[in-house]
Design an enzyme around this catalytic site. Structure first.
Site, short mmCIF file in Angstrom:
data_model
loop_
_atom_site.label_atom_id
_atom_site.label_comp_id
_atom_site.label_asym_id
_atom_site.label_seq_id
_atom_site.Cartn_x
_atom_site.Cartn_y
_atom_site.Cartn_z
N HIS A 119 0.84 -1.21 0.00
CA HIS A 119 0.00 0.00 0.00
C HIS A 119 0.87 1.26 0.00
O HIS A 119 0.60 2.23 -0.70
CB HIS A 119 -0.87 0.04 1.26
CG HIS A 119 -1.85 -1.09 1.39
ND1 HIS A 119 -1.77 -2.02 2.38
CD2 HIS A 119 -2.93 -1.41 0.66
CE1 HIS A 119 -2.77 -2.88 2.28
NE2 HIS A 119 -3.49 -2.54 1.22
N VAL A 154 4.65 -5.51 -4.56
CA VAL A 154 5.72 -5.50 -3.55
C VAL A 154 5.68 -6.85 -2.83
O VAL A 154 4.61 -7.33 -2.45
CB VAL A 154 5.54 -4.35 -2.55
CG1 VAL A 154 6.62 -4.37 -1.48
CG2 VAL A 154 5.56 -3.02 -3.28
P1 AMP Z 1 -6.43 -3.70 -0.56
O1 AMP Z 1 -6.29 -2.92 0.71
O2 AMP Z 1 -5.99 -5.11 -0.46
O3 AMP Z 1 -7.79 -3.52 -1.19
O4 AMP Z 1 -5.41 -3.05 -1.58
C1 AMP Z 1 -5.43 -1.67 -1.87
C2 AMP Z 1 -4.55 -1.40 -3.05
O5 AMP Z 1 -3.21 -1.83 -2.74
C3 AMP Z 1 -4.97 -2.19 -4.30
O6 AMP Z 1 -4.79 -1.37 -5.44
C4 AMP Z 1 -4.02 -3.35 -4.30
O7 AMP Z 1 -3.79 -3.90 -5.58
C5 AMP Z 1 -2.75 -2.70 -3.75
N1 AMP Z 1 -1.87 -3.72 -3.21
C6 AMP Z 1 -2.18 -4.69 -2.31
N2 AMP Z 1 -1.10 -5.47 -2.08
C7 AMP Z 1 -0.09 -4.99 -2.86
C8 AMP Z 1 1.27 -5.38 -3.07
N3 AMP Z 1 1.81 -6.42 -2.44
N4 AMP Z 1 2.00 -4.66 -3.94
C9 AMP Z 1 1.46 -3.59 -4.59
N5 AMP Z 1 0.19 -3.19 -4.43
C10 AMP Z 1 -0.58 -3.87 -3.58
#
Ligand code: AMP
Length: 287
Positions: free
Chosen positions: A37, A180
């Site tokens: 994030h 990441v």
């Molecule tokens: P979430 O809180 O899981 O809904 O994720 C919020 C945003 O963070 C989304 O756009 C996800 O794709 C991104 N995201 C989650 N995990 C990762 C990661 N490991 N690397 C890059 N972006 C991420």
């Protein structure tokens, strides 16, 4: 750092920013923040003049009620991380604020994502992408950002959101950011915190299998690569739901790697009751 809980307060802050022609970057999240994030946040801080990060666990995208119930919450440490990373504006709305009248707005119901929404995550999580499209549309209507930063980790979601933005004509540029990973390759995810130490070790096989698939496609046809990957994950005690080699823009199954411009391997697997997803580009450029 400003923290807004209501749409009206957030918009009152953003209006003068927009009037001064400051570009607005937006990073929507469901909290339980990790380096993945924060990488989106840093990108937004670098590329826009005002960054808004939202924390909202959207109930309409959870097809499994126990997944929603067990979704990790850590608002205090999230706010601390956002502050330390230099986030100027946090939006933390209630469900009632996002969905006034207790109802989700109907305006995304008519969107048709075709097979993008029916394969893989769409097949295994009925209604999930309607919920995602709905909440991102609503949040974009509220924030009206110039740039929307999303992770490639949720690759199918990224394609769906691009398509929603295209179909609705929202003037926001969607920017996909690289996944990441932990030191052993496991994609960072809020759900990783629910893994036991042993499950955490098992989960690293997901990324190793994706990498192996890149070598396997040189010698085996796609369906055999998928089958090898599925059985490797099963033998290690994971429960893979799918492992597919697909064209990176349409997500159509790849039949012949030589003739495909792009090949992306996408996987979902359960480790205990924690469902994890990941993907890895085997050929060409993604999205
Ligand atoms: P979430 O809180 O899981 O809904 O994720 C919020 C945003 O963070 C989304 O756009 C996800 O794709 C991104 N995201 C989650 N995990 C990762 C990661 N490991 N690397 C890059 N972006 C991420």
């Amino acid at each position: 750092m400003y923290l807004f809980k209501s749409v009206a307060d957030l918009q009152a802050y953003l209006k003068p920013q927009r009037d001064k022609n400051r570009s607005i970057g937006f990073v929507p999240t469901m909290g339980a923040l990790h380096e993945g994030h924060l990488s989106l946040l840093r990108r937004s801080l670098a590329e826009s003049q005002c960054t808004v990060c939202s924390i909202f666990v959207n109930p309409t995208q959870f097809n499994d009620p126990s997944d929603l119930e067990q979704y990790p919450h850590s608002p205090e440490s999230d706010l601390e991380r956002l502050y330390q990373t230099g986030c100027p504006v946090v939006f933390m709305p209630t469900v009632a604020e996002v969905y006034p009248n207790g109802k989700a707005p109907a305006d995304t119901q008519k969107l048709d994502f075709g097979s993008l929404a029916t394969v893989m995550e769409g097949a295994h999580r009925p209604g999930h992408f309607q919920g995602v499209a709905q909440v991102v549309k609503r949040l974009l209507d509220i924030v009206q950002p110039d740039f929307l930063f999303m992770g490639e980790k949720d690759y199918q979601q990224l394609l769906i959101v691009r398509e929603m933005v295209r179909q609705t004509g929202i003037p926001t540029e969607v920017i996909g950011c690289p996944t990441v990973r932990e030191a052993d390759g496991l994609a960072m995810s809020s759900r990783n915190q629910r893994l036991s130490p042993q499950q955490r070790q098992q989960a690293a096989l997901i990324y190793r299998t994706l990498q192996q698939a890149a070598a396997w496609v040189k010698n085996w046809p796609p369906r055999e690569v998928e089958a090898k990957a599925m059985s490797q994950l099963k033998e290690a005690g994971l429960e893979p739901e799918y492992f597919e080699l697909a064209e990176a823009r349409s997500l159509q199954r790849v039949e012949d790697v030589q003739n495909a411009d792009t090949v992306l391997a996408l996987v979902a697997a359960r480790v205990g009751d924690v469902r994890l997803i990941d993907n890895y580009l085997l050929k060409g450029n993604a999205h």
